[in-house]
Write a protein that holds these residues in place. Structure first.
Motif, short mmCIF file in Angstrom:
data_model
loop_
_atom_site.label_atom_id
_atom_site.label_comp_id
_atom_site.label_asym_id
_atom_site.label_seq_id
_atom_site.Cartn_x
_atom_site.Cartn_y
_atom_site.Cartn_z
N ILE A 1 -21.38 -14.03 7.20
CA ILE A 1 -21.53 -14.44 8.60
C ILE A 1 -21.96 -15.91 8.64
CG2 ILE A 1 -22.73 -13.97 10.78
CD1 ILE A 1 -20.77 -11.72 9.72
N GLY A 2 -21.18 -16.71 9.36
CA GLY A 2 -21.44 -18.15 9.43
C GLY A 2 -21.01 -18.88 8.18
N GLY A 3 -20.22 -18.23 7.34
CA GLY A 3 -19.81 -18.85 6.07
C GLY A 3 -18.39 -18.49 5.70
N GLU A 4 -18.17 -18.46 4.42
CA GLU A 4 -16.81 -18.29 3.92
C GLU A 4 -16.42 -16.83 3.67
OE1 GLU A 4 -16.47 -19.79 -0.21
OE2 GLU A 4 -18.65 -19.75 -0.22
N LEU A 5 -15.13 -16.62 3.52
CA LEU A 5 -14.58 -15.33 3.11
C LEU A 5 -14.52 -15.34 1.59
CD1 LEU A 5 -13.21 -12.69 4.16
CD2 LEU A 5 -11.03 -13.87 3.83
N THR A 6 -15.08 -14.30 0.96
CA THR A 6 -15.15 -14.26 -0.50
C THR A 6 -14.48 -13.01 -1.04
OG1 THR A 6 -17.24 -13.06 -0.60
CG2 THR A 6 -17.38 -15.46 -0.40
N GLU A 7 -14.19 -13.03 -2.32
CA GLU A 7 -13.67 -11.88 -3.05
C GLU A 7 -14.66 -11.57 -4.16
OE1 GLU A 7 -8.90 -12.11 -2.71
OE2 GLU A 7 -9.80 -13.69 -3.94
N PRO A 8 -15.64 -10.70 -3.90
CA PRO A 8 -16.75 -10.52 -4.84
C PRO A 8 -16.36 -9.98 -6.21
CG PRO A 8 -16.81 -8.86 -3.12
CD PRO A 8 -15.76 -9.85 -2.73
N MET A 9 -15.24 -9.31 -6.31
CA MET A 9 -14.79 -8.79 -7.61
C MET A 9 -13.52 -9.50 -8.08
SD MET A 9 -16.84 -6.38 -8.69
CE MET A 9 -18.09 -5.27 -8.06
N GLY A 10 -13.28 -10.69 -7.53
CA GLY A 10 -12.11 -11.45 -7.92
C GLY A 10 -10.89 -11.12 -7.07
N HIS A 11 -9.80 -11.81 -7.39
CA HIS A 11 -8.58 -11.69 -6.58
C HIS A 11 -7.89 -10.34 -6.74
CE1 HIS A 11 -5.05 -12.78 -4.35
NE2 HIS A 11 -4.28 -12.50 -5.38
N ASP A 12 -8.00 -9.72 -7.88
CA ASP A 12 -7.27 -8.47 -8.12
C ASP A 12 -8.23 -7.39 -8.64
OD1 ASP A 12 -5.06 -6.83 -8.24
OD2 ASP A 12 -4.47 -7.51 -10.24
N PRO A 13 -9.17 -6.93 -7.78
CA PRO A 13 -10.13 -5.93 -8.27
C PRO A 13 -9.44 -4.60 -8.54
CG PRO A 13 -10.30 -6.14 -5.89
CD PRO A 13 -9.33 -7.20 -6.36
N LYS A 14 -10.06 -3.81 -9.39
CA LYS A 14 -9.56 -2.46 -9.68
C LYS A 14 -10.46 -1.48 -8.94
CE LYS A 14 -10.18 -3.58 -13.95
NZ LYS A 14 -10.40 -3.53 -15.39
N GLY A 15 -9.86 -0.43 -8.41
CA GLY A 15 -10.70 0.54 -7.73
C GLY A 15 -9.94 1.78 -7.35
N ARG A 16 -10.68 2.84 -7.18
CA ARG A 16 -10.11 4.10 -6.75
C ARG A 16 -11.10 4.81 -5.85
NH1 ARG A 16 -7.85 5.76 -11.15
NH2 ARG A 16 -5.87 4.99 -10.37
N ALA A 17 -10.57 5.42 -4.81
CA ALA A 17 -11.34 6.31 -3.94
C ALA A 17 -10.63 7.65 -3.98
CB ALA A 17 -11.40 5.78 -2.52
#
Length: 161
Positions: A43-59
């Motif tokens: 909020i009031g700042g930048e858009l970030t990718e906390p796990m990098g550009h190509d994170p791995k994940g499953r739900a």
């Protein structure tokens, strides 16, 4: 006694559609989902990718209301020492629990977590399902990833076949 029965019947009829919709939402989410993107808007700042550009994940959502999430940064490597082991922990997020749906609100009662601060807590998210695409976002909240900052996180998922 008749009035009490009538009241009980009226309450059942009133609540039944909401229960059916919640069950329907669980069935629609049931299955395995692959993470395609995770962004955090500071909020009031930048858009970030906390796990990098190509994170791995499953739900994985079950029809009876259980969910497991696991997310890992891209390009993780095995640890060779304690410092690298600690870094691996910071590049991982995982929790499981029972979930409920109310409208577009998805609430997970966390029973197991990589971060014990979350165990026993409710994780409230908002979701939008469009075909085989699922978007989950947080409300504005204090960040565990960026201490001292307020953020909104957005996770994009694609149904796995």
């Amino acid at each position: 006694m008749v009035r009490l029965l009538a009241l009980a019947l009226a309450a059942y009829c009133y609540l039944q559609p909401a229960l059916v919709l919640a069950d329907d939402g669980a069935r629609q989410l049931a299955g395995s989902w692959k993470l395609t993107a995770w962004t955090i808007q500071i909020i009031g700042g930048e858009l970030t990718e906390p796990m990098g550009h190509d994170p791995k994940g499953r739900a994985v959502f079950t029809p009876d209301g259980h969910v497991a999430f696991i997310i890992a940064a891209a390009n993780r490597k095995p640890a060779a020492n304690d410092a690298e082991s600690a870094a691996l922990l910071k590049s991982l997020l995982a929790y499981t629990g029972n979930f409920t749906i109310e409208g577009d609100r998805l609430t997970t009662k966390v029973d197991i977590s990589w971060n014990e601060l979350l165990t026993g807590q409710d994780q409230v998210r908002f979701f939008k399902l469009e075909g085989d695409k699922l978007r989950i976002r947080t409300a504005e909240q204090s960040s565990a990833v960026y201490p001292g900052k307020k953020v909104v996180g957005t996770l994009d998922w694609e149904r796995e076949r």
